[in-house]
Design an enzyme around this catalytic site. Sequence first.
Site, short mmCIF file in Angstrom:
data_model
loop_
_atom_site.label_atom_id
_atom_site.label_comp_id
_atom_site.label_asym_id
_atom_site.label_seq_id
_atom_site.Cartn_x
_atom_site.Cartn_y
_atom_site.Cartn_z
N GLN A 297 -5.14 -1.47 9.34
CA GLN A 297 -5.07 -2.83 8.81
C GLN A 297 -5.73 -3.81 9.79
O GLN A 297 -5.46 -3.79 10.99
CB GLN A 297 -3.60 -3.21 8.58
CG GLN A 297 -3.39 -4.57 7.94
CD GLN A 297 -3.90 -4.64 6.50
OE1 GLN A 297 -3.87 -3.66 5.77
NE2 GLN A 297 -4.38 -5.80 6.10
N LYS B 217 0.84 -1.21 0.00
CA LYS B 217 0.00 0.00 0.00
C LYS B 217 0.87 1.25 0.00
O LYS B 217 0.65 2.18 -0.78
CB LYS B 217 -0.92 0.01 1.22
CG LYS B 217 -2.11 -0.92 1.09
CD LYS B 217 -2.84 -1.12 2.41
CE LYS B 217 -3.84 -2.26 2.25
NZ LYS B 217 -4.38 -2.74 3.52
N ASP C 254 -11.50 2.77 3.69
CA ASP C 254 -11.94 1.37 3.64
C ASP C 254 -13.46 1.27 3.48
O ASP C 254 -13.98 0.20 3.14
CB ASP C 254 -11.57 0.66 4.96
CG ASP C 254 -10.37 -0.24 4.83
OD1 ASP C 254 -10.14 -0.78 3.73
OD2 ASP C 254 -9.66 -0.42 5.84
N1 GUN Z 1 -7.41 -6.90 6.00
C1 GUN Z 1 -7.82 -7.69 4.98
N2 GUN Z 1 -8.52 -6.97 4.08
C2 GUN Z 1 -8.55 -5.71 4.54
C3 GUN Z 1 -9.11 -4.50 4.03
O1 GUN Z 1 -9.74 -4.43 2.98
N3 GUN Z 1 -8.91 -3.40 4.80
C4 GUN Z 1 -8.24 -3.44 5.97
N4 GUN Z 1 -8.12 -2.31 6.65
N5 GUN Z 1 -7.70 -4.54 6.46
C5 GUN Z 1 -7.86 -5.66 5.75
#
Ligand code: GUN
Length: 293
Positions: A97, A53, A120
Site C-alpha cells: 500500500q 481489500k 498493482d
Molecule cells: N494507494 C493509492 N492507490 C494505490 C494503488 O492503486 N495501489 C497501491 N499499492 N497503493 C495505493
Amino acid sequence: MATLIDGKAFAATVRNKVGQAVSALKAEHDLLPGLAVVLVGDDPASQVYVRNKGKQTLETGMQSFEHRLADTTTEEELLHLIEQLNHDARVHGILVQLPLPAQIDSHAVINSINPDKDVDGFHLVNVGRLATGAPGLVPCTPLGCMMLLKNQIDDLTGANAVIVGRSNIVGKPMGALLMAQHCTVTTAHSRTRELPSVCREADILVAAVGRAQMISGDWIKPGAVVIDVGINRIEGEGGKTRLVGDVDFASAAEVAGAITPVPGGVGPMTIACLLRNTVQAACAANGIAFSLD
Ligand code: GUN
C-alpha cells in the site's frame, strides 16, 4: 442528460466473475489464489483500503495475507518481507500500500516485487510490458476505467481520447491502454495550455488530475464519454465533508453522453480489478489459460 455509468454495479459483476473463476481453479486445478497486502504505518485512509481489500479477497474465495508493519519499519525490513512473499508459493499477488513512510524508497520496494506477482502493475517490467503491448499485469484503476469505457463504446478505434493527469498510477498507463485500443491520445495536465479547449476535442475524457471539480460542463464536447477518476474531499453543507471528483458532475452531466459519478463510478472498480489481476497472476504462475469473460 448523460447516461450514468454505474461502476458499483459493474464492479459487483467483475467480483462475481472472479469468484466463479476461483471456484473453477479450485475444482479443476486444486489451485487457491492468494493475495498478500502489506501496510506500513497507520495512515487512516490506507487502513480503510487495506481492510476492504482483505474483505473482498476472502469474499471471492481467495486466500488473503495481511502484513501490518510499524511506521518505523526500515527499508531493509520491508525488502526482507517482500523477498519472503516472492518465494511463498501460496502468494500469487503482492500489493504494498502506498504511500510509504519517508524513510523508505518506494521505487526500490516496488521493483523488488517479483513482476509476475506485481498485481498493482507498478514494477518497471510491467510498465515496459504495457508500453510495448506485451502481456503483463496492468494497474488496477486504469484497467477499471478501460472496462467501463469498453462496456459503453463498442469500438474505440479512432476516437479522440484526452487524459487530464500524467501520474504513473493512472494517467500514463491509461494512455497506453487507450492507444492499444487505437484511440488518438492526448495526455494533458494541470499546466497544459488552453486546457478547456483541449478537453473540448475529446470524445473520451479521463479526469485524473486530483483537483476537485476542475472540469466543468463547458469543457466537454456534447455526447462525450467522461470517466472521472478523482476522489476529493471537500467541505459540503453544514460543515460535513463530501466526496467529489475532478469533474463538476452537475454541469458535465448536462453535456456528456455518459459519465461516471463520484462516488460509485471508477472507485469500486479498482479493488475488483485487483482481484482480477490476482487470478490472472495465479493462472500465469501455473500455466493455466486466463479469461474472465
Ligand atoms: N494507494 C493509492 N492507490 C494505490 C494503488 O492503486 N495501489 C497501491 N499499492 N497503493 C495505493
